[in-house]
Design a protein around this motif. Structure first.
Motif, short mmCIF file in Angstrom:
data_model
loop_
_atom_site.label_atom_id
_atom_site.label_comp_id
_atom_site.label_asym_id
_atom_site.label_seq_id
_atom_site.Cartn_x
_atom_site.Cartn_y
_atom_site.Cartn_z
N THR C 12 0.58 -1.80 -0.33
CA THR C 12 -0.06 -0.07 0.44
C THR C 12 0.54 1.25 -0.28
OG1 THR C 12 -0.01 -0.10 2.03
CG2 THR C 12 -1.31 -1.19 1.79
N ASP C 13 0.30 2.88 0.31
CA ASP C 13 1.14 3.52 -0.90
C ASP C 13 1.61 4.08 1.11
OD1 ASP C 13 0.36 4.34 -3.03
OD2 ASP C 13 -1.18 5.94 -2.55
N ALA C 14 0.65 4.00 2.60
CA ALA C 14 1.21 3.96 3.45
C ALA C 14 2.64 2.84 3.62
CB ALA C 14 0.70 3.67 5.06
N GLN C 15 2.16 1.77 3.23
CA GLN C 15 3.67 0.60 3.72
C GLN C 15 4.87 1.62 3.02
OE1 GLN C 15 1.37 -3.34 2.35
NE2 GLN C 15 0.67 -3.11 4.32
N GLU C 16 5.05 1.59 1.29
CA GLU C 16 5.80 2.19 0.77
C GLU C 16 6.46 3.86 1.51
OE1 GLU C 16 7.02 1.33 -1.68
OE2 GLU C 16 6.00 0.29 -3.10
N ALA C 17 5.63 4.29 2.14
CA ALA C 17 6.08 5.09 3.45
C ALA C 17 6.60 5.04 3.58
CB ALA C 17 5.21 6.69 3.27
N CYS C 18 6.35 3.88 4.67
CA CYS C 18 7.36 3.82 5.95
C CYS C 18 8.43 2.65 5.42
CB CYS C 18 6.63 2.02 6.59
SG CYS C 18 5.25 3.30 7.28
N PHE C 19 8.74 1.71 4.44
CA PHE C 19 9.90 1.29 3.75
C PHE C 19 11.01 2.23 3.14
CE2 PHE C 19 11.79 0.07 -0.39
CZ PHE C 19 12.69 -0.97 0.95
N GLU C 20 10.37 3.87 2.54
CA GLU C 20 11.27 4.56 3.25
C GLU C 20 11.86 5.19 4.46
OE1 GLU C 20 12.69 5.58 0.21
OE2 GLU C 20 11.58 4.86 -2.15
N ALA C 21 11.11 5.54 4.58
CA ALA C 21 11.35 6.44 6.53
C ALA C 21 12.36 4.89 6.71
CB ALA C 21 10.07 5.91 7.47
N GLY C 22 12.56 3.66 6.78
CA GLY C 22 13.61 2.68 6.99
C GLY C 22 14.84 3.19 6.35
N ILE C 23 14.62 3.22 5.36
CA ILE C 23 15.85 3.49 4.44
C ILE C 23 16.43 4.29 4.60
CG2 ILE C 23 16.93 4.21 2.26
CD1 ILE C 23 14.58 2.10 0.98
N LYS C 24 16.28 5.27 4.88
CA LYS C 24 16.48 6.87 5.47
C LYS C 24 17.15 6.26 6.62
CE LYS C 24 14.31 8.51 2.52
NZ LYS C 24 13.55 7.60 0.83
N PHE C 25 16.71 5.83 8.18
CA PHE C 25 17.53 5.61 9.36
C PHE C 25 18.57 5.01 8.70
CE2 PHE C 25 14.08 7.16 12.03
CZ PHE C 25 15.39 7.76 12.99
N GLY C 26 18.27 3.81 7.94
CA GLY C 26 19.21 2.89 7.66
C GLY C 26 20.45 3.63 7.25
N SER C 27 20.39 4.26 6.36
CA SER C 27 21.30 4.76 5.65
C SER C 27 21.96 6.00 6.49
CB SER C 27 20.82 5.66 4.45
OG SER C 27 19.65 5.11 3.59
N LEU C 28 21.20 7.21 7.24
CA LEU C 28 22.19 7.93 8.09
C LEU C 28 22.89 7.25 9.71
CD1 LEU C 28 20.07 11.16 9.80
CD2 LEU C 28 21.36 8.86 11.68
N TYR C 29 22.58 5.85 9.93
CA TYR C 29 23.62 5.43 10.68
C TYR C 29 24.33 4.89 10.63
CZ TYR C 29 23.94 3.11 15.38
OH TYR C 29 24.66 2.35 15.92
N HIS C 30 24.45 3.73 8.98
CA HIS C 30 25.22 2.90 8.89
C HIS C 30 26.77 3.68 7.68
CE1 HIS C 30 25.23 -0.45 10.90
NE2 HIS C 30 23.71 0.01 10.58
N GLN C 31 25.79 5.48 7.33
CA GLN C 31 27.08 6.10 6.92
C GLN C 31 27.74 6.48 7.72
OE1 GLN C 31 27.06 6.84 3.32
NE2 GLN C 31 29.13 6.93 4.29
N PHE C 32 27.16 7.18 9.14
CA PHE C 32 27.82 8.01 10.05
C PHE C 32 28.67 7.23 10.79
CE2 PHE C 32 25.36 10.87 6.77
CZ PHE C 32 26.56 11.71 6.49
#
Lengths: 122, 122, 122, 122
Positions: C12-32
């Motif tokens: 669903t659109d809401a699930q897609e948005a939650c997936f995107e939110a997770g990507i940002k968190f994993g990115s921020l954490y493991h980049q820095f």
């Protein structure tokens, strides 16, 4: 009664599982992007990446395929290696949380690596 | 004759080799620090790290030893994994450039991981 | 008609948005994670991190707060710096995709940094 | 008298300083390569990177210049950002250890980013 005009709904189990799936993709990508890679080291990097991310919560399985032909083409032949980036690999993952199963993939689409939800089984 | 009051000497071959040795250590550490690790994934991470850095110029060999007992102790037992940091591993490398051989190690000293030049053979 | 026994539902659109939110968190954490940090550099690191992740798709705003007192405590006073880890910071993000707004936070819970969905507004 | 056939010489102060200079370059590159970057976030990323690496021992100053024009050209205009790589930036550093001053630079040479020792002042 105090109200918070900005509050949305509490997340569903399926939304939580999709959030976890996204965390794993962002983690894998930004932990390992930039790693030196050559055709001689693709297999050990695939395995090191997959087993590392499988440690994370709710992450049932990770498959990383680094394409030797793409690595070969990306190499400056004087150096003999290149840096890992999304265009060199496909990744698929299976995330399970609270009986929700989420399948995800990263693969090339229109010349760019795209991370996407494949399906959600609640 | 133009002069540059700030100029030092051109680097020697041995200094260049030591610079290259330092690059490999900084690369290995900051590429892989933060990677999720558990006793089940130490062997594949050791190998993935070593083969990745061996791709870099002048890097003849890399040995990474992640200590299972330290990983085990560092784990929050609810999560089942921890993040890779210098205190969990020893690393040794052999760098060869222009007939200069540099041996380096990272190991714990007084409670902190220390990267150091072992010796230089010109 | 061929069927795929493993297929779940399209997200669903809401699930897609939650997936995107997770990507940002994993990115921020493991980049820095692993970045050298001291009380003298917390402000520039907070801003560098937030503006970097705000570049990602659907990422409307990121706030990073690195706690100076926790950095100070984590420092080995001979070195004068430590490495960034989840226990030193709080992060909040607002993700907007297809009219779904997702709010997320990372903060300490029971001694461990926890990334979580705060709410979802479809 | 016991002998070690593989032993070279103990490193000199100048060699130690060059080793430290290399560590800083490898650290900077592999910590931050892959960071999302756009012309809107170059200044904060430059400063975040420089101040982070200046925390490391013997690192007196770091200057990072991310070229806005190169970032602009590297961007896929649908996404609006790219990932940081060596071809987008110049870096110079001044390392001081035991009265030895080492100056280093990373800049493009023949189409590839090259990290190099500029000079060594003992």
């Amino acid at each position: 009664m105090p109200t918070d005009a900005h509050a949305g709904d509490a997340p569903t189990d399926a939304q939580e599982a999709c959030f976890e799936a996204g965390i794993k993709f962002g983690s894998l990508y930004h932990q390992f992007a930039g790693t030196p890679v050559s055709p001689a080291s693709t297999r050990s990097l695939e395995r090191g990446m997959a087993e590392a991310i499988e440690n994370q919560p709710y992450c049932e399985s990770v498959t990383v395929t680094i394409h030797d032909d793409r690595v070969h083409e990306a190499i400056d032949h004087e150096n003999g290696y290149t840096e890992l980036t999304g265009s060199l690999m496909d990744v698929s993952m299976r995330i399970v949380r609270d009986d929700v199963v989420v399948r995800t993939r990263m693969e090339m689409a229109d010349g760019y690596p795209l991370m996407r939800l494949v399906d959600v089984e609640a």
